[in-house]
Write a protein that holds these residues in place. Structure first.
Motif, PDB file in Angstrom:
ATOM      1  N   LEU A  46      -8.332 -34.093 -30.172  1.00 40.18           N
ATOM      2  CA  LEU A  46      -7.871 -34.899 -30.938  1.00 40.18           C
ATOM      3  C   LEU A  46      -6.607 -33.869 -31.796  1.00 40.18           C
ATOM      4  CD1 LEU A  46      -8.363 -37.127 -32.951  1.00 40.18           C
ATOM      5  CD2 LEU A  46      -9.468 -35.860 -34.585  1.00 40.18           C
ATOM      6  N   ILE A  47      -6.769 -32.588 -31.682  1.00 41.81           N
ATOM      7  CA  ILE A  47      -5.845 -31.875 -32.230  1.00 41.81           C
ATOM      8  C   ILE A  47      -4.574 -31.557 -31.252  1.00 41.81           C
ATOM      9  CG2 ILE A  47      -5.246 -29.368 -32.696  1.00 41.81           C
ATOM     10  CD1 ILE A  47      -8.174 -29.430 -34.143  1.00 41.81           C
ATOM     11  N   LEU A  48      -4.860 -31.683 -29.764  1.00 38.21           N
ATOM     12  CA  LEU A  48      -3.759 -31.194 -28.939  1.00 38.21           C
ATOM     13  C   LEU A  48      -3.463 -32.665 -28.208  1.00 38.21           C
ATOM     14  CD1 LEU A  48      -5.779 -28.472 -26.898  1.00 38.21           C
ATOM     15  CD2 LEU A  48      -4.035 -28.300 -28.526  1.00 38.21           C
ATOM     16  N   ALA A  49      -3.749 -33.649 -28.370  1.00 34.24           N
ATOM     17  CA  ALA A  49      -3.300 -35.040 -27.737  1.00 34.24           C
ATOM     18  C   ALA A  49      -2.074 -35.391 -28.521  1.00 34.24           C
ATOM     19  CB  ALA A  49      -4.361 -36.074 -27.870  1.00 34.24           C
ATOM     20  N   PRO A  50      -1.015 -35.848 -27.697  1.00 29.71           N
ATOM     21  CA  PRO A  50       0.347 -36.328 -28.497  1.00 29.71           C
ATOM     22  C   PRO A  50       0.043 -37.666 -29.174  1.00 29.71           C
ATOM     23  CG  PRO A  50       0.451 -36.700 -26.071  1.00 29.71           C
ATOM     24  CD  PRO A  50      -0.931 -36.018 -26.156  1.00 29.71           C
ATOM     25  N   LYS A  51       0.691 -37.690 -30.273  1.00 32.28           N
ATOM     26  CA  LYS A  51       0.465 -38.877 -31.170  1.00 32.28           C
ATOM     27  C   LYS A  51       1.825 -39.885 -30.864  1.00 32.28           C
ATOM     28  CE  LYS A  51      -2.701 -36.554 -33.170  1.00 32.28           C
ATOM     29  NZ  LYS A  51      -2.995 -35.396 -32.399  1.00 32.28           N
ATOM     30  N   PHE A  52       1.396 -41.121 -30.827  1.00 37.56           N
ATOM     31  CA  PHE A  52       2.486 -41.970 -30.330  1.00 37.56           C
ATOM     32  C   PHE A  52       2.559 -43.378 -31.513  1.00 37.56           C
ATOM     33  CE2 PHE A  52       1.719 -40.454 -26.208  1.00 37.56           C
ATOM     34  CZ  PHE A  52       2.831 -40.494 -25.640  1.00 37.56           C
TER      35      PHE A  52
END
Length: 77
Positions: A46-52
Motif C-alpha cells: 500500500l505504501i510502495l505501490a504507485p497511485k494513479f
C-alpha cells in the motif's frame, strides 16, 4: 475503456506486482505467522505501490501518477 477504469486497473496492477513478492518475502524471511503475514505485505504494498488518478482537465480527461520513488506528479500517456 474510460480513463477512470484504466486508472483503477493501473492501481490494481501496481499493487499486485508489489504485494505478491512482498508476501513471499515476508513469509520466507520473518518469524511472523497467521494473519500477520498478509497484513504486513498489504501495508508495505500500500505504501510502495504507485497511485494513479483520472482527472478531468480543460483538454479532456487525463491519467496522472504519483509514486514514492519519483518526485512530483507525472502524466501517463
Amino acid at each position: 475503456m474510460s480513463k477512470k477504469v484504466k486508472a483503477f486497473l493501473y492501481n490494481l496492477l501496481g499493487f499486485v506486482i508489489i504485494y505478491l513478492p512482498t508476501l513471499y518475502l515476508v513469509d520466507k524471511y520473518t518469524h511472523l505467522n497467521g494473519l500477520w503475514i498478509p497484513m504486513t505485505a498489504f501495508m508495505v504494498a500500500l505504501i510502495l505501490a504507485p497511485k494513479f488518478q483520472a482527472i478531468k482537465t480543460h483538454n479532456g480527461e487525463k491519467i496522472y501518477m504519483k509514486w514514492f520513488f519519483i518526485k512530483g506528479v507525472k502524466e501517463v500517456k
